[in-house]
Write an enzyme that holds these catalytic residues in place. Structure first.
Site, PDB file in Angstrom:
ATOM      1  N   GLU A 196     -77.046  10.461 -18.573  1.00  0.00           N
ATOM      2  CA  GLU A 196     -77.663  10.968 -19.803  1.00  0.00           C
ATOM      3  C   GLU A 196     -77.477  11.507 -20.575  1.00  0.00           C
ATOM      4  O   GLU A 196     -77.556  11.134 -22.094  1.00  0.00           O
ATOM      5  CB  GLU A 196     -79.416  11.835 -18.855  1.00  0.00           C
ATOM      6  CG  GLU A 196     -80.147  11.081 -17.831  1.00  0.00           C
ATOM      7  CD  GLU A 196     -79.475  10.702 -16.430  1.00  0.00           C
ATOM      8  OE1 GLU A 196     -79.172  11.385 -16.692  1.00  0.00           O
ATOM      9  OE2 GLU A 196     -80.675  10.243 -16.091  1.00  0.00           O
ATOM     10  N   HIS A 204     -90.162  15.801 -10.558  1.00  0.00           N
ATOM     11  CA  HIS A 204     -89.952  14.754 -11.022  1.00  0.00           C
ATOM     12  C   HIS A 204     -91.918  13.953 -11.834  1.00  0.00           C
ATOM     13  O   HIS A 204     -92.263  13.347 -11.956  1.00  0.00           O
ATOM     14  CB  HIS A 204     -89.648  13.651  -9.925  1.00  0.00           C
ATOM     15  CG  HIS A 204     -88.541  13.178  -9.827  1.00  0.00           C
ATOM     16  ND1 HIS A 204     -87.711  14.533  -9.398  1.00  0.00           N
ATOM     17  CD2 HIS A 204     -87.590  12.606  -9.863  1.00  0.00           C
ATOM     18  CE1 HIS A 204     -87.201  14.005  -8.736  1.00  0.00           C
ATOM     19  NE2 HIS A 204     -86.386  12.982  -9.076  1.00  0.00           N
TER      20      HIS A 204
END
Length: 327
Positions: A60, A129
């Site tokens: 990322e 998450h």
């Protein structure tokens, strides 16, 4: 009108903008061959090829940084994060590079790019998450933060975000991808960033929401309407910049307000909304402003505990009744 899903509305926006402007490209994990983790980029690789739809490794920070460099040389990258929870690894590029580049370069480097991906809780994805990041990101000067709730808004706001000259954080509701709504065919949809929308007209109480909680607010408004209670539902649509005028107009009319959000209470988006309300509408209030938000815990995995932690229609209804002094 045609009925499309939130996912397909985003896909339409990406397709139209990549086709319209050859400087626009999409980059991220699984956006090409796999058509996107949530299938938002379905078919784009086939149509535009690997120079415009770029698969990346699981890195990322790396591909967010490549996006920043691409924007500096005049391209308009769209960086897709598989989830904003993974984007924490890239925040140095989002916060320290993209958000500050225009200011620190004395205006030499505009940063026309979009960081997008799913945000907030889904179902039993547990603590790492299931987080709503808008209050963190909206805290940063230099970023615009967008939270569409409907397919129409998703398409119109994403197209505007891609055309914006500033870095835009685009937070898609993880549980919204399959929701459906009207989106006109063959019509250019551009929704200005920083403008809220009244999703429902009412006179007894304002509910200010954004993202997924807009659907909860409308659900509550529909239910209370059967009791003769009319609710003004304001969808912020953009968290930064925030449409303070729309909030104030609604609260000055209803004299009561409840703010609902997916995030935690402390330093949440709702705290900022309440601050604006007390500054702009203090003399108009007939009751303290209440907030509905996630419980102050990491999101539990157990289904019953997860349900208890999330904001929902029952909690929002109770808050509205309380500001109306019905309970």
């Amino acid at each position: 009108m045609s009925i499309v899903t939130y996912r397909d509305a985003l896909n339409q926006a990406l397709r139209e903008e990549i086709q319209r402007d050859d400087r626009v490209f999409l980059m991220g994990e699984e956006v090409g061959e796999y058509n996107g983790a949530y299938k938002v980029s379905r078919g784009l690789l086939d149509q535009f090829g690997p120079m415009r739809v770029v698969d990346t490794p699981i890195a990322e920070l790396g591909f967010a940084g490549i996006g920043v460099g691409a924007a500096m040389v005049g391209l308009r990258p769209i960086i897709e994060f598989m989830t904003w929870n993974f984007a924490l690894l890239a925040l140095d590029q989002v916060v320290n590079s993209a958000a500050k580049m225009l200011y620190m370069s004395n205006g030499q480097f505009p940063m026309p790019m979009v960081f997008r991906g799913p945000n907030g809780a889904a179902l039993q994805l547990s603590a790492q998450h299931s987080q709503a990041w808008e209050s963190w990101l909206a805290h940063i000067p230099g970023l615009k933060v967008v939270t569409p709730a409907t397919p129409y808004d998703a398409k119109g706001l994403l197209k505007s975000a891609i055309r914006d000259e500033n870095p835009v954080v685009f937070l898609e509701g993880e549980m919204l991808y399959n929701t459906k709504g009207d989106v006109p065919e063959g019509e250019e949809i551009l929704i200005p960033l920083g403008k809220a929308e009244r999703k429902r007209e009412g006179e007894h109480c304002s509910i200010i929401a954004h993202g997924k909680t807009v659907l909860i607010a409308i659900q509550v408004a529909d239910a209370l309407a059967k009791e003769g209670i009319s609710i003004d539902v304001i969808d912020l649509r953009t968290v930064r910049p925030m449409d303070v005028e729309a909030i104030a107009e609604s609260v000055k009319k209803t004299n009561r307000a409840v703010v609902v959000e997916e995030g935690w209470e402390l330093c949440g988006v709702g705290a900022q909304v309440v601050d604006y309300i007390q500054r702009e509408c203090f003399d108009f209030l007939d009751a303290p402003v209440l907030r509905v938000h996630q419980a102050d815990v990491p999101m539990p995995y157990a289904k019953n505990l997860e349900r208890a932690a999330k904001p929902d229609a029952q909690k929002l209804t109770a808050a509205v009744r309380k500001v109306l002094y019905l309970e």
